[in-house]
Design an enzyme around this catalytic site. Structure first.
Site, PDB file in Angstrom:
ATOM      1  N   ARG A 244     -53.132 -30.522  10.819  1.00 43.65           N
ATOM      2  CA  ARG A 244     -53.711 -29.188  10.700  1.00 43.65           C
ATOM      3  C   ARG A 244     -52.659 -28.156  11.098  1.00 43.65           C
ATOM      4  O   ARG A 244     -51.928 -28.348  12.083  1.00 43.65           O
ATOM      5  CB  ARG A 244     -54.923 -29.029  11.629  1.00 43.65           C
ATOM      6  CG  ARG A 244     -56.202 -29.671  11.117  1.00 43.65           C
ATOM      7  CD  ARG A 244     -56.770 -28.967   9.880  1.00 43.65           C
ATOM      8  NE  ARG A 244     -58.018 -29.545   9.441  1.00 43.65           N
ATOM      9  CZ  ARG A 244     -58.166 -30.551   8.581  1.00 43.65           C
ATOM     10  NH1 ARG A 244     -57.097 -31.116   8.044  1.00 43.65           N
ATOM     11  NH2 ARG A 244     -59.366 -30.984   8.234  1.00 43.65           N
ATOM     12  N   GLU A 273     -54.699 -21.206   6.015  1.00 47.10           N
ATOM     13  CA  GLU A 273     -54.961 -21.691   4.654  1.00 47.10           C
ATOM     14  C   GLU A 273     -56.108 -20.942   3.993  1.00 47.10           C
ATOM     15  O   GLU A 273     -57.097 -20.682   4.683  1.00 47.10           O
ATOM     16  CB  GLU A 273     -55.348 -23.182   4.713  1.00 47.10           C
ATOM     17  CG  GLU A 273     -54.176 -24.084   4.677  1.00 47.10           C
ATOM     18  CD  GLU A 273     -54.571 -25.558   4.804  1.00 47.10           C
ATOM     19  OE1 GLU A 273     -55.578 -25.970   4.209  1.00 47.10           O
ATOM     20  OE2 GLU A 273     -53.845 -26.270   5.502  1.00 47.10           O
ATOM     21  N   HIS A 294     -51.902 -28.839   1.021  1.00 50.03           N
ATOM     22  CA  HIS A 294     -52.918 -29.682   1.664  1.00 50.03           C
ATOM     23  C   HIS A 294     -53.398 -30.801   0.720  1.00 50.03           C
ATOM     24  O   HIS A 294     -54.586 -30.899   0.408  1.00 50.03           O
ATOM     25  CB  HIS A 294     -54.103 -28.823   2.142  1.00 50.03           C
ATOM     26  CG  HIS A 294     -54.889 -29.472   3.250  1.00 50.03           C
ATOM     27  ND1 HIS A 294     -55.490 -28.765   4.258  1.00 50.03           N
ATOM     28  CD2 HIS A 294     -55.172 -30.781   3.505  1.00 50.03           C
ATOM     29  CE1 HIS A 294     -56.109 -29.591   5.085  1.00 50.03           C
ATOM     30  NE2 HIS A 294     -55.926 -30.825   4.640  1.00 50.03           N
TER      31      HIS A 294
HETATM   32  C1  DGY Z   1     -59.578 -34.024   6.144  1.00 46.21           C
HETATM   33  O1  DGY Z   1     -60.432 -34.765   5.652  1.00 46.21           O
HETATM   34  O2  DGY Z   1     -59.724 -33.494   7.231  1.00 46.21           O
HETATM   35  C2  DGY Z   1     -58.328 -33.815   5.386  1.00 46.21           C
HETATM   36  O3  DGY Z   1     -57.548 -32.812   5.926  1.00 46.21           O
HETATM   37  C3  DGY Z   1     -58.608 -33.539   3.924  1.00 46.21           C
HETATM   38  O4  DGY Z   1     -57.413 -33.681   3.242  1.00 46.21           O
END
Ligand code: DGY
Length: 332
Positions: A244, A273, A294
């Site tokens: 993240r 994002e 992402h």
């Molecule tokens: C999640 O599932 O948290 C991922 O970041 C999606 O790609």
């Protein structure tokens, strides 16, 4: 006589076709076929009418929104990370939260490895030479040199499922595995991965050639790689993040790459994002960073299996049982 109405399951984004078809068969499913991201007002309406909400990481489910929930009993997140959901607020209101762990591990680890290779080996820059305006002048002994990864030290921040999957791949590429984690992993796992545990994140950061962020974003990991910690990173080191954006102070990272105090970065996730910092974009154009939108879990297989997990969680819950992938406060 009309039967009892079936519980309403509201899905906020378009899901793979097979998943939607099965949801239609099993539930009174309100789908988002044109995949238009829901506005705050759309979400407020959704939590008002839904028995079950199936959001994704693009939906902010905070406590003010949850105040509008009337009969919502389950938030079955399509995704692993739940940092966009105020889980304690949901639980306080008696709403169960589930996620989709396990099924995106290998794909995310592959993408992490791709970035670990792409940045030191200048993959994107090289590919752009061939599709750019000028013709390729041909091979040269001193042109487009990157850096070897074999024999270098990889520091994994977060040795959960994904961190371990990265370690397994990285070993095959000759990287030495180091890690920092909230809790030390069992000796058997350390042995299998040949991994060295660092209790002190600061000390690990100061000694690594590549740092890979693989921990979840929680209040405790927000800006874990702060400006102070990023200053500990060696000038020849690279940072990769497929977890993240919020875990890294992105401005500080950009500043340190600009000043050549960090060699570069491979980022699949960003603090704001879908907005991406203009400074990072400039660094990408200069070949200092590789940026991806992402896409760590963006495979047909992962997204289908994520959908299957959502279905199992919803169905189990609606049948009166504990869904398998409950998110508990102790996990946050
Ligand atoms: C999640 O599932 O948290 C991922 O970041 C999606 O790609």
């Amino acid at each position: 006589m009309a039967g009892r109405p079936r519980p309403l399951v509201v899905v906020t984004r378009k899901l793979p076709d097979g998943v939607e078809t099965r949801m239609r068969e099993l539930f009174d499913a309100r789908l988002n076929l044109d995949d238009r991201p829901m506005s705050r007002a759309d979400l407020a309406e959704a939590v008002k009418v839904a028995d079950v909400l199936v959001p994704t990481l693009t939906d902010r489910i905070d406590s003010a929104l949850l105040d509008k929930a009337v009969k919502l009993k389950l938030i079955a997140n399509f995704g692993n990370g739940v940092d966009h959901i105020d889980v304690p607020a949901a639980i306080k209101r008696g709403i169960v939260v589930t996620n989709t762990p396990g099924v995106l591990t290998e794909d995310t680890a592959d993408m992490t490895m791709a970035l670990i290779l792409a940045v030191p080996r200048r993959l994107v820059e090289g590919a752009e030479v061939l599709t750019g305006d000028k013709p390729w002048a041909g091979w040269s002994p001193t042109w487009m040199l990157g850096h070897r990864i074999w024999g270098k030290r990889l520091g994994i921040l977060g040795m959960g499922r994904i961190g371990q999957a990265v370690a397994r791949r990285a070993r095959a590429f000759g990287l030495q595995i180091h890690y920092h984690n909230r809790r030390r992993v069992p000796a058997k796992v350390e042995e299998e991965l040949g991994a060295t545990y660092w209790e002190s994140l600061d000390q690990m950061l100061a000694r690594m050639d590549i740092i890979s962020v693989n921990c979840p974003h929680t209040p405790a990991t927000y800006h874990l790689l702060s400006a102070r910690r990023l200053k500990l990173v060696r000038p020849q080191a690279y940072i990769v993040n497929t977890a993240r954006g919020e875990i890294i102070d992105e401005n500080a990272l950009a500043r340190l790459i600009e000043s050549e105090d960090i060699a570069g970065a491979g980022l699949d996730v960003f603090e704001q994002e879908p907005a991406v910092s203009p400074r990072l974009l400039k660094l990408a154009r200069a070949g200092k960073v590789v940026l991806l939108p992402h896409t760590g879990s963006a495979t047909v297989e992962a997204r289908t299996e994520m959908g299957e997990k959502v279905i199992v969680n919803v169905k189990t819950f609606l049948d009166g049982h504990k869904p398998p992938d409950r998110v508990l406060p102790s996990m946050l």
